[in-house]
Scaffold this motif. Structure first.
Motif, PDB file in Angstrom:
ATOM      1  N   ARG A 162       0.752  -1.247  -0.130  1.00  0.00           N
ATOM      2  CA  ARG A 162      -0.474   0.040   0.127  1.00  0.00           C
ATOM      3  C   ARG A 162       0.702   1.406   0.285  1.00  0.00           C
ATOM      4  N   MET A 163       1.800   1.414   0.502  1.00  0.00           N
ATOM      5  CA  MET A 163       2.624   1.938   0.922  1.00  0.00           C
ATOM      6  C   MET A 163       3.625   2.743  -0.879  1.00  0.00           C
ATOM      7  N   GLN A 164       3.952   1.361  -0.986  1.00  0.00           N
ATOM      8  CA  GLN A 164       4.895   1.293  -2.016  1.00  0.00           C
ATOM      9  C   GLN A 164       3.548   2.165  -3.317  1.00  0.00           C
ATOM     10  N   LEU A 165       1.851   1.728  -3.332  1.00  0.00           N
ATOM     11  CA  LEU A 165       1.734   2.618  -5.050  1.00  0.00           C
ATOM     12  C   LEU A 165       1.079   3.922  -3.655  1.00  0.00           C
ATOM     13  N   GLU A 167       3.295   6.178  -3.338  1.00  0.00           N
ATOM     14  CA  GLU A 167       4.635   5.954  -3.988  1.00  0.00           C
ATOM     15  C   GLU A 167       4.667   6.594  -5.007  1.00  0.00           C
ATOM     16  N   VAL A 168       3.659   5.401  -6.208  1.00  0.00           N
ATOM     17  CA  VAL A 168       4.202   5.398  -7.259  1.00  0.00           C
ATOM     18  C   VAL A 168       3.124   6.460  -7.552  1.00  0.00           C
ATOM     19  N   ALA A 169       1.442   6.265  -6.937  1.00  0.00           N
ATOM     20  CA  ALA A 169       0.217   7.000  -6.941  1.00  0.00           C
ATOM     21  C   ALA A 169       1.018   8.900  -6.357  1.00  0.00           C
ATOM     22  N   THR A 170       2.372   9.148  -6.432  1.00  0.00           N
ATOM     23  CA  THR A 170       2.431  10.125  -5.745  1.00  0.00           C
ATOM     24  C   THR A 170       3.643  10.892  -6.998  1.00  0.00           C
ATOM     25  N   PRO A 171       3.178  11.141  -8.099  1.00  0.00           N
ATOM     26  CA  PRO A 171       4.740  11.234  -8.706  1.00  0.00           C
ATOM     27  C   PRO A 171       5.542  12.816  -8.582  1.00  0.00           C
ATOM     28  N   VAL A 172       6.457  13.399  -8.998  1.00  0.00           N
ATOM     29  CA  VAL A 172       6.985  14.578  -8.102  1.00  0.00           C
ATOM     30  C   VAL A 172       7.401  14.717  -9.355  1.00  0.00           C
ATOM     31  N   GLY A 186      -7.279  12.198  -7.802  1.00  0.00           N
ATOM     32  CA  GLY A 186      -7.770  10.724  -6.327  1.00  0.00           C
ATOM     33  C   GLY A 186      -7.877  11.720  -5.087  1.00  0.00           C
ATOM     34  N   THR A 187      -8.493  10.136  -4.131  1.00  0.00           N
ATOM     35  CA  THR A 187      -9.030  10.651  -2.926  1.00  0.00           C
ATOM     36  C   THR A 187      -7.253  10.774  -2.085  1.00  0.00           C
ATOM     37  N   LEU A 188      -7.483  11.983  -1.210  1.00  0.00           N
ATOM     38  CA  LEU A 188      -6.220  12.024   0.750  1.00  0.00           C
ATOM     39  C   LEU A 188      -6.802  11.775   1.398  1.00  0.00           C
ATOM     40  N   ASP A 189      -5.737  11.039   1.845  1.00  0.00           N
ATOM     41  CA  ASP A 189      -6.149  10.760   3.181  1.00  0.00           C
ATOM     42  C   ASP A 189      -5.172  11.152   4.001  1.00  0.00           C
ATOM     43  N   SER A 190      -4.925  10.510   5.321  1.00  0.00           N
ATOM     44  CA  SER A 190      -3.478  10.974   6.496  1.00  0.00           C
ATOM     45  C   SER A 190      -2.313  10.736   6.076  1.00  0.00           C
ATOM     46  N   ALA A 191      -3.041   9.376   5.139  1.00  0.00           N
ATOM     47  CA  ALA A 191      -1.689   8.775   5.134  1.00  0.00           C
ATOM     48  C   ALA A 191      -0.777   8.710   3.578  1.00  0.00           C
ATOM     49  N   ARG A 192      -1.779   9.341   2.480  1.00  0.00           N
ATOM     50  CA  ARG A 192      -1.437   9.930   1.777  1.00  0.00           C
ATOM     51  C   ARG A 192      -0.645  10.995   1.851  1.00  0.00           C
ATOM     52  N   SER A 193      -1.224  11.744   2.259  1.00  0.00           N
ATOM     53  CA  SER A 193      -1.219  13.532   2.582  1.00  0.00           C
ATOM     54  C   SER A 193       0.568  13.330   3.130  1.00  0.00           C
ATOM     55  N   GLN A 194       0.755  12.340   4.306  1.00  0.00           N
ATOM     56  CA  GLN A 194       2.075  12.339   4.565  1.00  0.00           C
ATOM     57  C   GLN A 194       2.851  11.640   3.925  1.00  0.00           C
ATOM     58  N   VAL A 195       2.993  10.684   3.121  1.00  0.00           N
ATOM     59  CA  VAL A 195       3.968  10.898   1.977  1.00  0.00           C
ATOM     60  C   VAL A 195       3.758  12.005   0.553  1.00  0.00           C
ATOM     61  N   VAL A 196       2.493  12.832   0.571  1.00  0.00           N
ATOM     62  CA  VAL A 196       2.560  13.983  -0.674  1.00  0.00           C
ATOM     63  C   VAL A 196       3.928  14.675   0.527  1.00  0.00           C
ATOM     64  N   MET A 197       4.427  15.038   1.268  1.00  0.00           N
ATOM     65  CA  MET A 197       4.893  15.680   2.469  1.00  0.00           C
ATOM     66  C   MET A 197       6.334  15.515   2.236  1.00  0.00           C
ATOM     67  N   ALA A 227      -6.743  18.554   4.969  1.00  0.00           N
ATOM     68  CA  ALA A 227      -6.317  20.925   4.921  1.00  0.00           C
ATOM     69  C   ALA A 227      -5.137  20.816   5.880  1.00  0.00           C
ATOM     70  N   GLN A 228      -5.792  20.487   7.204  1.00  0.00           N
ATOM     71  CA  GLN A 228      -4.190  21.185   7.723  1.00  0.00           C
ATOM     72  C   GLN A 228      -2.456  20.010   7.782  1.00  0.00           C
ATOM     73  N   HIS A 229      -2.624  18.614   7.270  1.00  0.00           N
ATOM     74  CA  HIS A 229      -1.573  17.766   6.049  1.00  0.00           C
ATOM     75  C   HIS A 229      -0.465  19.239   4.667  1.00  0.00           C
ATOM     76  N   LEU A 230      -1.763  19.711   4.245  1.00  0.00           N
ATOM     77  CA  LEU A 230      -1.693  20.582   2.997  1.00  0.00           C
ATOM     78  C   LEU A 230      -0.716  21.740   4.127  1.00  0.00           C
ATOM     79  N   MET A 231      -0.992  22.122   4.864  1.00  0.00           N
ATOM     80  CA  MET A 231      -0.732  23.882   5.113  1.00  0.00           C
ATOM     81  C   MET A 231       1.243  23.569   5.716  1.00  0.00           C
ATOM     82  N   LYS A 232       0.810  22.290   6.693  1.00  0.00           N
ATOM     83  CA  LYS A 232       2.117  21.741   7.522  1.00  0.00           C
ATOM     84  C   LYS A 232       3.145  21.214   6.332  1.00  0.00           C
TER      85      LYS A 232
END
Length: 298
Positions: A162-165, A167-172, A186-197, A227-232
């Protein structure tokens, strides 16, 4: 008086099972090596399967000797977890269901049960039943331990995938020298927001970026935690010496941010990714020239 008759007068059924397992260790290991669970894992060398069987039999003998045949937390079961559970997890990774793995583990009960019946053929029926029951309970606990550990390992594998997916779904994407972007869909949750950061910060360092664009055009909505994750994330990018531009904020997301009372006064926002890229290019001193609209007439 036969040895086993003298023995069962002084030993409990569990301890007699322990003595039986030690006495018959080699024969049990040899028969286990031909069972599906061992045969499918140790495909190169049968000797390795036999050796693994000896290790498990010895561990079960220790459990029986301690008379904790019903206790999956018995110390000797640690060896079983390391040996058989890994094998069961390997079978699960090859597509076997939990029920199929359970049947393969349960098949290990048959060889020692048959050998025990042979060894105690002349013993009183009541004593034979007591020893057989102890062995059955022991192998049942064995199956419980193996399945519990295999399921835990299977869940750990799912979590890693799931973590690998994520990361793949969050390309830079490197849009320009000094400009990176993360287009989120797609949908953002806390786990994916952390990966984005984490992904964005790593890209800022690797590319020595001065601008990081966080494009959320493809995100339908966010909750308060996201939303708070995005601001962080915006604040963390600033700490890395870059400027974070948020683009593609939908009306629903804008309402959520306003209702949460989050301060966007210091956050640069743009309507879309193209506008954000233009802002970053101008910040780098690049000129943006509008192409001529019409073709020349002859």
């Amino acid at each position: 008086m036969p040895d086993h008759e003298a023995l069962h007068q002084h030993e409990s059924p569990a301890r007699e099972v322990a003595a039986f397992l030690r006495r018959r260790s080699e024969q049990i290991a040899q028969r286990w090596a031909d069972e599906a669970l061992f045969r499918s894992v140790f495909t190169v060398s049968r000797d390795e399967a036999v050796e693994a069987g000896r290790v498990v039999v010895d561990a079960l003998a220790q459990v029986a000797e301690s008379e904790r045949v019903e206790d999956p937390d018995a110390e000797a079961f640690t060896v079983v977890r390391e040996q058989l559970a890994g094998m069961a997890a390997a079978r699960a990774r090859h597509g076997l269901s939990a029920a199929q793995v359970s049947r393969e583990v349960d098949a290990l009960r048959v060889p020692p049960t048959d050998l025990l019946a042979t060894d105690l053929a002349d013993a009183p029926a009541e004593h034979l039943r007591a020893c057989t029951t102890a062995l059955t309970v022991l192998t049942g606990t064995l199956r419980l331990v193996v399945l519990d550990t295999a399921l835990s390992e299977g869940q750990a594998l799912i979590d890693r995938q799931r973590m690998q997916l994520l990361e793949v779904a969050t390309p830079v994407i490197r849009l320009w020298d000094g400009i990176v972007a993360v287009p989120l869909i797609g949908t953002l949750d806390s786990a994916r927001s952390q990966v984005v950061m984490e992904t964005l910060l790593e890209a800022v360092v690797a590319e020595q970026a001065r601008y990081a664009i966080l494009d959320i055009t493809g995100v339908p909505t966010v909750d308060s935690l996201v939303a708070q994750h995005l601001m962080k994330t915006v604040a963390a990018v600033r700490l890395m010496g870059a400027e974070c531009v948020v683009s593609g904020i939908r009306p629903a997301i804008a309402q959520t941010i306003v209702q949460l009372g989050l301060d966007l006064g210091t956050v640069v926002t743009r309507a879309g990714l193209a506008d954000a890229l233009g802002y970053a290019l101008r910040g780098l001193g690049a000129d943006i020239v509008q192409a001529s609209g019409g073709a020349s007439k002859r």
